[in-house]
Design a protein around this motif. Structure first.
Motif, PDB file in Angstrom:
ATOM      1  N   LEU A 136       0.837  -1.193   0.000  1.00 21.72           N
ATOM      2  CA  LEU A 136       0.000   0.000   0.000  1.00 21.72           C
ATOM      3  C   LEU A 136       0.874   1.246   0.000  1.00 21.72           C
ATOM      4  O   LEU A 136       1.719   1.419   0.876  1.00 21.72           O
ATOM      5  CB  LEU A 136      -0.910   0.009   1.239  1.00 21.72           C
ATOM      6  CG  LEU A 136      -1.719   1.290   1.456  1.00 21.72           C
ATOM      7  CD1 LEU A 136      -2.721   1.522   0.332  1.00 21.72           C
ATOM      8  CD2 LEU A 136      -2.431   1.251   2.803  1.00 21.72           C
ATOM      9  N   PHE A 195      -7.269   2.478  -3.655  1.00 24.24           N
ATOM     10  CA  PHE A 195      -7.863   2.081  -2.380  1.00 24.24           C
ATOM     11  C   PHE A 195      -8.263   3.398  -1.709  1.00 24.24           C
ATOM     12  O   PHE A 195      -7.573   3.892  -0.817  1.00 24.24           O
ATOM     13  CB  PHE A 195      -6.792   1.309  -1.600  1.00 24.24           C
ATOM     14  CG  PHE A 195      -7.171   0.917  -0.208  1.00 24.24           C
ATOM     15  CD1 PHE A 195      -8.378   0.295   0.070  1.00 24.24           C
ATOM     16  CD2 PHE A 195      -6.286   1.142   0.843  1.00 24.24           C
ATOM     17  CE1 PHE A 195      -8.701  -0.077   1.356  1.00 24.24           C
ATOM     18  CE2 PHE A 195      -6.597   0.772   2.134  1.00 24.24           C
ATOM     19  CZ  PHE A 195      -7.811   0.170   2.389  1.00 24.24           C
ATOM     20  N   TYR A 200     -12.845  -7.171   2.738  1.00 28.02           N
ATOM     21  CA  TYR A 200     -11.558  -6.661   3.227  1.00 28.02           C
ATOM     22  C   TYR A 200     -11.665  -6.505   4.739  1.00 28.02           C
ATOM     23  O   TYR A 200     -12.445  -5.689   5.230  1.00 28.02           O
ATOM     24  CB  TYR A 200     -11.292  -5.313   2.556  1.00 28.02           C
ATOM     25  CG  TYR A 200      -9.925  -4.690   2.733  1.00 28.02           C
ATOM     26  CD1 TYR A 200      -9.238  -4.697   3.942  1.00 28.02           C
ATOM     27  CD2 TYR A 200      -9.307  -4.040   1.664  1.00 28.02           C
ATOM     28  CE1 TYR A 200      -7.987  -4.096   4.075  1.00 28.02           C
ATOM     29  CE2 TYR A 200      -8.058  -3.430   1.787  1.00 28.02           C
ATOM     30  CZ  TYR A 200      -7.413  -3.457   2.995  1.00 28.02           C
ATOM     31  OH  TYR A 200      -6.181  -2.848   3.137  1.00 28.02           O
ATOM     32  N   GLY A 224      -6.829  -1.274  10.370  1.00 31.72           N
ATOM     33  CA  GLY A 224      -6.478   0.150  10.311  1.00 31.72           C
ATOM     34  C   GLY A 224      -4.987   0.299  10.113  1.00 31.72           C
ATOM     35  O   GLY A 224      -4.203  -0.512  10.625  1.00 31.72           O
ATOM     36  N   ALA A 259      -2.142  -0.228  12.784  1.00 27.97           N
ATOM     37  CA  ALA A 259      -2.874  -0.734  13.954  1.00 27.97           C
ATOM     38  C   ALA A 259      -1.954  -1.418  14.953  1.00 27.97           C
ATOM     39  O   ALA A 259      -0.971  -2.055  14.574  1.00 27.97           O
ATOM     40  CB  ALA A 259      -3.945  -1.731  13.500  1.00 27.97           C
ATOM     41  N   GLY A 297      -3.686  -4.128   7.841  1.00 34.72           N
ATOM     42  CA  GLY A 297      -3.666  -3.303   9.037  1.00 34.72           C
ATOM     43  C   GLY A 297      -2.828  -3.910  10.141  1.00 34.72           C
ATOM     44  O   GLY A 297      -3.152  -4.983  10.643  1.00 34.72           O
ATOM     45  N   VAL A 329      -2.265  -7.074   2.822  1.00 33.34           N
ATOM     46  CA  VAL A 329      -1.820  -5.714   2.495  1.00 33.34           C
ATOM     47  C   VAL A 329      -0.775  -5.254   3.512  1.00 33.34           C
ATOM     48  O   VAL A 329      -0.992  -5.367   4.717  1.00 33.34           O
ATOM     49  CB  VAL A 329      -3.007  -4.718   2.526  1.00 33.34           C
ATOM     50  CG1 VAL A 329      -2.559  -3.338   2.055  1.00 33.34           C
ATOM     51  CG2 VAL A 329      -4.165  -5.222   1.676  1.00 33.34           C
ATOM     52  N   GLY A 336       1.399  -1.884   4.465  1.00 31.34           N
ATOM     53  CA  GLY A 336       1.611  -0.454   4.240  1.00 31.34           C
ATOM     54  C   GLY A 336       2.724   0.069   5.125  1.00 31.34           C
ATOM     55  O   GLY A 336       3.876   0.224   4.718  1.00 31.34           O
ATOM     56  N   THR A 337       2.383   0.272   6.408  1.00 26.00           N
ATOM     57  CA  THR A 337       3.306   0.904   7.353  1.00 26.00           C
ATOM     58  C   THR A 337       4.641   0.172   7.490  1.00 26.00           C
ATOM     59  O   THR A 337       5.693   0.823   7.538  1.00 26.00           O
ATOM     60  CB  THR A 337       2.616   0.987   8.740  1.00 26.00           C
ATOM     61  OG1 THR A 337       1.322   1.584   8.545  1.00 26.00           O
ATOM     62  CG2 THR A 337       3.410   1.818   9.717  1.00 26.00           C
TER      63      THR A 337
END
Ligand code: 1GP
Length: 236
Positions: free
Chosen positions: A20, A76, A171, A175, A178, A202, A222, A224-225
């Motif tokens: 992401l 997204f 999905y 978050g 998270a 998340g 997914v 991301g962070t």
């Protein structure tokens, strides 16, 4: 067709991974560094979006990503300003865990005139926010409460309702950033209940957590962070 590819991967038991990219957190001249790393990673998709991004430079960012990497790019979006005709498809989200009509239908209605001017593949996605230990951006921005993590049955019921409404993908979202990712128990309960593909994201910050989500029934995970904080996340 992106959705068909997701279904085929599932049939072949091939697990999928999306990285992401939050357009708010990338600078144009940093994209090449990211794409080099993404090419070396097991990523099969790139998701682009964020809760508060206002759409600035979105086209440019996606054009640059596409020029450097050959993975499908799916939007997204947190709101209709995050739609770009340059992407390949869009997760057309319905926030099933909340009871805010803006995120159940209003944004979707407003997105139609924009979507009609694009060739984006539109994938109807039931989006379910699960309690994860602290307030997340999705919760704050959507002004909705996540579903309680202790009530796996109700979460599965919500996912099934999404499928029956016509969502093509579900999905499960803890978050971004998270504290706690969606538990294996919840993933299992939901994946046993639905017959459409399942995305989980998340708070996933290790390869073990990715594998655990797959084993529990996630078709696509997914990240991301974890990649934002450490572009070497997928090394080794
Ligand atoms: C957020 O599911 C995604 O919408 C990814 O979350 O940033 O915690 O990986 P992370």
């Amino acid at each position: 067709m992106l959705y068909e590819q997701i279904l085929s991967a599932r049939k072949e038991c091939k697990k999928l991974l999306a990285i992401l990219i939050d357009p708010d957190k990338v600078v144009m001249n940093g994209i090449s560094v990211l794409t080099k790393k993404i090419k070396l990673s097991p990523a099969t998709h790139i998701f682009v979006g964020g809760s508060s991004f206002n759409g600035n430079h979105l086209d440019e960012i996606i054009i640059k990503l596409k020029s450097e990497i050959n993975l499908p790019i799916l939007l997204f979006p947190g709101n209709p300003s995050q739609i770009s005709a340059e992407a390949d498809g869009i997760l057309f989200l319905m926030l099933l865990s909340g009871r805010n009509p803006d995120y159940l239908v209003e944004h979707q209605v407003n997105a139609v005139p924009i979507l009609e001017k694009t060739n984006l593949e539109i994938i109807s996605t039931g989006y379910i926010l699960i309690e994860s230990g602290s307030e997340t951006a999705v919760e704050r921005i959507s002004k909705t409460k996540p579903l309680q993590k202790t009530n796996a049955e109700y979460i599965a019921q919500t996912a099934k309702a999404g499928e029956l409404i016509g969502n093509k993908i579900l999905y499960l979202e803890a978050g971004s950033g998270a504290l706690n990712a969606v538990s294996e128990e919840i993933i299992k309960e939901v994946s046993n209940r639905i017959s459409v593909p399942l995305i989980v994201g998340g708070g996933i910050r290790s390869k073990n957590q990715i594998d655990a989500a797959y084993s529990a029934g996630a078709d696509l995970v997914v990240i991301g962070t974890a990649f934002e904080n450490n572009i070497n996340f997928f090394d080794n």
